[in-house]
Design an enzyme around this catalytic site. Structure first.
Site, PDB file in Angstrom:
ATOM      1  N   GLU A   3       0.846  -1.207   0.000  1.00  0.00           N
ATOM      2  CA  GLU A   3       0.000   0.000   0.000  1.00  0.00           C
ATOM      3  C   GLU A   3       0.873   1.244   0.000  1.00  0.00           C
ATOM      4  OE1 GLU A   3      -2.217   3.437   1.524  1.00  0.00           O
ATOM      5  OE2 GLU A   3      -0.489   2.493   2.445  1.00  0.00           O
ATOM      6  N   HIS A   9       4.237   7.109   9.791  1.00  0.00           N
ATOM      7  CA  HIS A   9       5.443   7.020   8.953  1.00  0.00           C
ATOM      8  C   HIS A   9       6.710   7.499   9.657  1.00  0.00           C
ATOM      9  CE1 HIS A   9       2.934   7.199   4.947  1.00  0.00           C
ATOM     10  NE2 HIS A   9       2.527   6.262   5.777  1.00  0.00           N
TER      11      HIS A   9
HETATM   12 ZN   LIG Z   1      -1.503   2.832   5.855  1.00  0.00          ZN
END
Ligand SMILES: [Zn+2]
Length: 452
Positions: free
Chosen positions: A308, A406
């Site tokens: 993804e 992230h």
């Molecule tokens: Zn994600």
């Protein structure tokens, strides 16, 4: 919906007393903390997911092949301030290469810096950006309560910054991290290149680092010089797989209710929220139903997608592999917004489908997860929309997600056990009701009539 009310309450009780989503997540974060597509960690995550499905009693457990990109961060990511002279210990800014970036020559790139907050501003600089590094310093809009909307408003500079920088002759892109937090932790993410445009390196700078650099540019106009060194690289594509398992439907097994998340994660932190949480919630949703002896009318299919974060190859592979049976996909639900307290769902369903979904989610009012808002399901189920599949996304509280998203702070310790379990049971309940209702959710309009 009344017949389902007691059952949902029982599921909630089972989840809060004996839920195993967090236990699963702890294991995933230990077995495969770093699982970017193409890495050994991703291979371990795939195997862990397959074993977990088998152990939990899912049926038709299988790996569906996906060819994924392979990008490696390397060991060096250094951004030094050469001019003006800085006090000792303050001459370096913390950075992370953005995923997909090219590296620099070994000696690095030495250049001046220009700052912009939009691509328009960059284009208006004319020749002033030529040979420079471009600092893209547009913050996520703090006035938006929905942090995903704030992310959407700023993330273009991360995805396209290197392209736009190269177009004006700049030699690299320094991108303010996509976070609502003011801290010194850079947040990575995907970036892109365009055919025919020079590939220049692109890195994330922490929000504090971006503000420090902005201050230097203001106080020392035309004088700031920096050196950027990166040794990240892209290797040939590698074979990987989506992991799929099912609870076969008792009456209409050919009709599918899909629940999914993505197994790959960025190579910093542990991908605990993004998207270890989503994976463990959908695995746990299936386990909860099996443990409660619930086999719905239609088939419940758990899909853990690969890639993804930097390619969506798993989503595309699922679409292609299952093209024939997409008309039989009644709903595709994705959990990829963090493992925080669930508030409800978003859906792109047509009015009739949305009304049925809202009636189903109203059963979750006791845990505060009854909203059914217009929106989309998520990136991995998005290709299915072309064939009229109704998509749904779990919608948790979103105020803290971008603190960790992230970054190296996306670790197990950032996930609350009870919040995570509530998300799992919310998915279990909604998916079960949709899979078990006598009437199927009416599909959306097909927007792509082609076979591909
Ligand atoms: Zn994600």
């Amino acid at each position: 919906m009344a017949p389902f009310a007691g059952l949902v309450e029982e599921l909630v009780r089972a989840s809060l007393t004996d839920g195993q989503a967090y236990e699963k997540l702890a294991l995933l974060c230990r077995v495969a903390p770093h699982r970017l597509s193409g890495s050994q960690g991703a291979d371990r995550a795939v195997e862990w997911a397959r074993e977990t499905m088998i152990r939990d009693g899912l049926e038709n457990v299988r790996l569906e092949p996906v060819l994924v990109p392979c990008w490696e961060r390397g060991d060096t990511a250094q951004l030094e301030i050469l001019e003006p002279p800085m006090p000792s210990g303050e001459g370096e800014l913390r950075i992370l290469a953005l995923g997909g970036s090219v590296g620099t020559p070994g000696e690095g790139i030495v250049a001046g810096v220009v700052e912009v907050t939009s691509f328009e501003e960059l284009a208006n600089l004319g020749g002033a950006a030529r040979g420079k590094l471009v600092l893209f310093n547009r913050p996520m809009d703090p006035a938006l309560v929905n942090t995903f909307a704030a992310y959407g408003g700023s993330v273009g500079q991360r995805g396209q910054g290197a392209i736009e920088a190269a177009r004006v002759g700049a030699v690299g892109a320094l991108v303010r991290s996509m976070t609502t937090l003011r801290d010194d932790s850079p947040h990575t993410g995907a970036m892109h290149y365009e055919e025919g445009v020079d590939k220049v390196p692109s890195v994330a700078v922490s929000t504090l680092g971006a503000e420090k650099l902005s201050g230097l540019l203001r106080d020392h106009p035309g004088r700031v010089r920096m050196r950027l060194r990166l040794d990240c690289r892209t290797l040939p594509d590698r074979p990987s797989a989506n992991v799929v398992g099912e609870i076969r439907g008792r009456e209409k097994p050919e009709e599918i209710v899909l629940i999914g998340g993505h197994l790959d994660a960025w190579d910093v932190g542990e991908g605990a929220h993004d998207d270890g949480s989503g994976c463990c919630q959908v695995l746990e949703a299936a386990r909860l139903l099996l443990a409660s002896g619930l086999r719905p009318r239609r088939t419940l299919r758990v899909v853990l997608f690969l890639n993804e974060e930097n390619g969506l190859r798993g989503a595309q592979a699922y679409y292609e592999t299952h093209l024939e049976e997409l008309p039989l996909h009644v709903m595709a639900l994705e959990s990829d917004r963090g493992g925080f307290t669930p508030r409800g769902f978003t859906t792109d369903g047509n009015p009739r489908a949305a009304a049925m979904l809202a009636a189903a989610s109203s059963l979750l009012s006791s845990i505060g997860c009854s909203d059914m808002l217009p929106g989309s399901g998520g990136a991995d189920v998005s290709p299915l929309r072309r064939k009229g599949v109704v998509t749904v996304g779990l919608y948790p509280d979103c105020q803290r997600y971008f603190d960790v998203h992230h970054s190296e702070n996306d670790i197990l310790a950032a996930v609350n056990e009870r919040e995570l379990e509530l998300g799992a049971v919310a998915i279990a309940a909604l998916a079960y009701v949709v899979a078990d209702l006598p009437e199927r959710l009416p599909p959306n309009e097909v927007t792509d009539g082609e076979s591909r």
